[in-house]
Design a protein around this motif. Sequence first.
Motif, short mmCIF file in Angstrom:
data_model
loop_
_atom_site.label_atom_id
_atom_site.label_comp_id
_atom_site.label_asym_id
_atom_site.label_seq_id
_atom_site.Cartn_x
_atom_site.Cartn_y
_atom_site.Cartn_z
N ASP A 78 15.78 1.16 11.23
CA ASP A 78 14.49 1.76 10.85
C ASP A 78 14.55 1.77 9.19
O ASP A 78 13.47 1.67 8.38
CB ASP A 78 14.50 3.35 11.12
CG ASP A 78 14.52 3.41 12.27
OD1 ASP A 78 13.63 2.88 13.09
OD2 ASP A 78 15.32 4.20 13.16
N VAL A 79 15.62 1.99 8.55
CA VAL A 79 15.58 1.64 7.12
C VAL A 79 16.90 1.00 6.65
O VAL A 79 17.98 1.18 7.14
CB VAL A 79 16.11 3.09 6.56
CG1 VAL A 79 16.03 3.30 4.99
CG2 VAL A 79 15.07 4.18 7.19
N HIS A 127 7.95 -1.69 12.26
CA HIS A 127 8.08 -0.91 11.32
C HIS A 127 9.30 -0.78 10.53
O HIS A 127 10.21 -1.62 11.16
CB HIS A 127 7.92 0.70 11.79
CG HIS A 127 9.04 0.99 12.68
ND1 HIS A 127 8.99 0.64 14.03
CD2 HIS A 127 10.27 1.63 12.21
CE1 HIS A 127 10.49 1.20 14.51
NE2 HIS A 127 11.01 1.62 13.39
N HIS A 129 11.48 0.39 6.64
CA HIS A 129 11.43 0.91 5.17
C HIS A 129 12.66 0.22 4.46
O HIS A 129 13.93 0.47 4.86
CB HIS A 129 11.67 2.37 5.00
CG HIS A 129 11.33 2.85 3.60
ND1 HIS A 129 11.17 4.14 3.61
CD2 HIS A 129 11.03 2.27 2.64
CE1 HIS A 129 10.97 4.38 2.28
NE2 HIS A 129 10.87 3.35 1.67
N ILE A 131 14.64 0.04 1.04
CA ILE A 131 14.90 0.71 -0.11
C ILE A 131 15.96 -0.10 -1.06
O ILE A 131 17.22 -0.11 -0.67
CB ILE A 131 15.49 2.44 0.21
CG1 ILE A 131 14.28 2.95 1.04
CG2 ILE A 131 15.73 3.07 -0.92
CD1 ILE A 131 15.00 4.34 1.63
N LYS A 167 4.00 -5.47 3.81
CA LYS A 167 3.13 -4.44 4.11
C LYS A 167 2.33 -4.37 5.27
O LYS A 167 2.22 -3.71 6.41
CB LYS A 167 2.18 -3.89 2.93
CG LYS A 167 1.32 -2.81 2.96
CD LYS A 167 2.01 -1.47 2.95
CE LYS A 167 1.87 -0.30 2.86
NZ LYS A 167 2.62 1.18 3.00
N ILE A 171 6.00 -2.54 6.98
CA ILE A 171 7.26 -2.59 6.47
C ILE A 171 6.87 -2.00 5.10
O ILE A 171 6.23 -2.45 4.24
CB ILE A 171 8.31 -3.81 6.35
CG1 ILE A 171 8.29 -4.39 7.77
CG2 ILE A 171 9.41 -3.39 5.53
CD1 ILE A 171 9.00 -5.70 7.82
N ASN A 172 7.62 -0.96 4.73
CA ASN A 172 7.29 -0.40 3.53
C ASN A 172 8.86 -0.66 2.50
O ASN A 172 9.84 -0.89 2.84
CB ASN A 172 7.50 1.27 3.36
CG ASN A 172 6.10 1.74 3.97
OD1 ASN A 172 5.05 1.25 3.67
ND2 ASN A 172 6.33 2.40 4.88
N THR A 174 10.77 0.63 -1.32
CA THR A 174 10.78 1.14 -2.44
C THR A 174 11.91 1.02 -3.33
O THR A 174 12.93 0.59 -2.58
CB THR A 174 10.97 2.65 -1.83
OG1 THR A 174 9.94 3.27 -1.22
CG2 THR A 174 11.14 3.71 -3.04
N VAL A 229 13.03 8.69 2.87
CA VAL A 229 13.03 8.25 4.08
C VAL A 229 12.22 8.87 5.12
O VAL A 229 11.56 7.95 6.14
CB VAL A 229 14.56 8.14 4.59
CG1 VAL A 229 14.67 8.12 5.96
CG2 VAL A 229 15.36 7.16 3.92
N ASN A 233 4.13 7.75 3.74
CA ASN A 233 3.63 6.60 2.86
C ASN A 233 4.36 6.75 1.81
O ASN A 233 4.24 7.18 0.67
CB ASN A 233 2.16 7.02 2.48
CG ASN A 233 1.58 5.95 1.50
OD1 ASN A 233 1.97 4.76 1.73
ND2 ASN A 233 0.66 6.54 0.80
N PRO A 234 5.72 6.03 1.82
CA PRO A 234 6.69 6.22 0.30
C PRO A 234 6.30 5.58 -0.86
O PRO A 234 5.53 4.44 -0.50
CB PRO A 234 7.80 5.36 0.97
CG PRO A 234 7.32 4.59 2.20
CD PRO A 234 6.00 5.42 2.76
#
Length: 272
Positions: A78-79, A127, A129, A131, A167, A171-172, A174, A229, A233-234
């Motif tokens: 997920d992250v 999906h 994220h 970082i 996006k 996928i986000n 940060t 996390v 909407n990070p």
Amino acid sequence: MSKTIFISGASKGFGKIWAEAFLKRGDKVVATARNIDTLQDLVTTYGDAILPLQLDVNDREADFAAIEKAKAHFGSIDVLINNAGFGVFGAVEEVSEKEARDQIETNVFGLLWLTQAAIPVMREQGHGHIIQISSVLGVATVPTLGIYNASKFAVEGLSETLAAEVKPFGINVTLVEPNGFSTDWGGPSALRSEKNPVYDDLREAVTKGFTPESIGKPEATTDAIIKLVDAQNPPLRLFLGKVGLPWVKQVYAQRLATWEEWAEVSTAAHGH
């Protein structure tokens, strides 16, 4: 809902602190380190919730294999937290070729390889994220840290571009930009170039700028990382600590003033 979080450079500092915080609240963690013995205490406490993986992020093939192992073990990622990295202390003139290449290899290419490996997994899931642990020194610079500044500026440009590209896949991205914290980033983890005495006064002035009040407590960052996390909407960028934002406001004000001062020259250079 429990998340599966992949953290590189989890042997100490932010990486280990965050890994433990995620495990404590019930997440699953894939924690990588060059020496996984440093993760044994977490394995003892949290058992199957943590998958420790030996990894040198500079090895692209090993990075892809680690992501595959993580997906096979927990079923998803997920992250991804690209935390592995270090600092080279030295004026631009002082930095050796090996120090410069090692700095970019780890801080930029290591991050790039893990990012490239994770994207297809997250795209298939719909999906994810990513970082990227950048630095306030990826937005503004400090003398005698030139090659480190350069590595983090590269991470900033790479990741801002990446955010627009991934996006549509859900996928986000940060960029986390800490100011100074009392990890061992400036201690045993750092490399220091051979000193040229012409920079000694500058080095001393820079050192004096890092007051105890300006150095954050690493443990205090866990709530921020958990909120990041969990955010629906990070943000693309997040400072950690109270020094970054006021400082960067000053830096950008100076940049804007200079660009405006030279705006006529810039416009004339367009040619029509």
